[in-house]
Design an enzyme around this catalytic site. Sequence first.
Site, PDB file in Angstrom:
ATOM      1  N   CYS A 108      -5.138  -7.397  -3.348  1.00 46.21           N
ATOM      2  CA  CYS A 108      -5.554  -7.114  -1.982  1.00 46.21           C
ATOM      3  C   CYS A 108      -6.563  -8.170  -1.566  1.00 46.21           C
ATOM      4  CB  CYS A 108      -6.166  -5.724  -1.900  1.00 46.21           C
ATOM      5  SG  CYS A 108      -6.798  -5.274  -0.267  1.00 46.21           S
ATOM      6  N   HIS A 109      -6.387  -8.746  -0.382  1.00 45.38           N
ATOM      7  CA  HIS A 109      -7.281  -9.857   0.002  1.00 45.38           C
ATOM      8  C   HIS A 109      -8.656  -9.397   0.491  1.00 45.38           C
ATOM      9  CE1 HIS A 109      -4.863  -9.241   3.848  1.00 45.38           C
ATOM     10  NE2 HIS A 109      -6.079  -8.922   4.193  1.00 45.38           N
ATOM     11  N   HIS A 162      -9.743  -0.917  -1.760  1.00 44.34           N
ATOM     12  CA  HIS A 162     -10.257  -0.579  -0.437  1.00 44.34           C
ATOM     13  C   HIS A 162     -11.616   0.118  -0.490  1.00 44.34           C
ATOM     14  CE1 HIS A 162      -6.303  -0.879   2.114  1.00 44.34           C
ATOM     15  NE2 HIS A 162      -6.574  -1.981   1.431  1.00 44.34           N
ATOM     16  N   ASN A 167       0.837  -1.201   0.000  1.00 41.02           N
ATOM     17  CA  ASN A 167       0.000   0.000   0.000  1.00 41.02           C
ATOM     18  C   ASN A 167       0.873   1.253   0.000  1.00 41.02           C
ATOM     19  OD1 ASN A 167      -2.611  -1.134   0.039  1.00 41.02           O
ATOM     20  ND2 ASN A 167      -2.362  -1.665   2.196  1.00 41.02           N
TER      21      ASN A 167
END
Length: 440
Positions: free
Chosen positions: A173-174, A205, A152
Amino acid sequence: MAKITFMGAGSTVFARNVLGDCMCSPALCDSEIALYDIDSQRLEDSQVILSAINQNVNQGRAKIKTYLGEKNRKEALRGADFVVNAIQVGGYDPCTVTDFEIPKKYGLRQTIADSLGIGGIMRGLRTIPVLEDFARDMEEVCPDAWFLNYTNPMGILSGYMERYTGVKTVGLCHSVQVCSKTLLEELGMEDKLEGRIETIAGINHMAWLLKIQDKDGNDLYPEIRKRAAEKNAKEKHNDMVRFEYIRRLGYYCTESSEHNAEYNPFFIKEKCPELIDQYNIPLDEYPRRCIQQIQDWGEEKKKILNNGEITHERSREYASYIMEAMVTNEPYKIGGNVINTGLIDNLPSDACVEVPCLIDGSGVTPCHVGRLPVQLAAMNMTNINTQLLTIEAARTRKREAIYQAAMLDPHTGAELSIDAIVKMCDELIEAHGDYMKMYR
């Protein structure tokens, strides 16, 4: 036999998950694994743990080698097929501490500060010059490799790599994998998990759960909206911000409430301190996690090694499945971060978006999503503005673009005057020393 280079291998737990996953894949279990870091102790820790996994679950088939420091970076990358990036430039102390403590002096409070906000801006600015060095090396010694970015700020770093380097990049991204599962479990709808159908798209996100149906094709959102409103009204819990998104915007998003509390001007407000308690927002959450992880690492390392009996089961992380799909040409679907080449119609073309992607032997093929609901695109744009300006600042080395990125950050701009923003940026750049010398 593939070569997998892990940049930032001192992130031991994450390296264990990704590379342990590779050792559990028949297509990748005999890979050459290059571990690269600038911290000798953490690099050694990772080598010990991964070597134990290799022996215990992989019959020693993987070939593991370590590379310490910048002088060995090019050799770590040479001939790589896949490069996994998990670096953190500046670490917790001094850089993360600085990113939290200086803004506090100006009345600006944060929760995570790694993806957006003034903390995300600073992290992006000090990381991009390092990624530029990685890219130059990769273009020379492994020009066909895929760069799998986990670091990030995802939208800023992946966006930079995809727009301004010749390196094939996808950001991972998980939060995509766990989005709908988390939501349904929080609302007591676990019976709808099996066979569910979903579509997720937006930005990292803040990608939106646009569609969620049960296995029979029934829309689950009416019941989700009802239960989410009821839960927020009657009890304190850890996902109140995203449930308020459902109430006000109509949709749930991928990353946690502690992250999303700082991606907008709505929840962390100096003049409305009661909102912190009302929405159960954990200010300074990331520093707390870092301190705890540092304190616990010795014991955690012992627990992981388990007296040499360490084992591993394949995790939810995308990386090994991507590599496997590319090596075997067996298709696999992910949520990936890529440049918006007409994928989301009402977001800009130079934005980094998170959309469904098909992976196979030809690489990464992103899927066209169409238009987001207007209110969701508008929320994304408030973040994209700051991401694009941070990339511009890193590319041009112009301090004015840093100021502009901070001015247009939704939380920073809502709390501080322009003069205070400029002064805060100047103080942060100075405090970060050599990490930010290119912006002076």
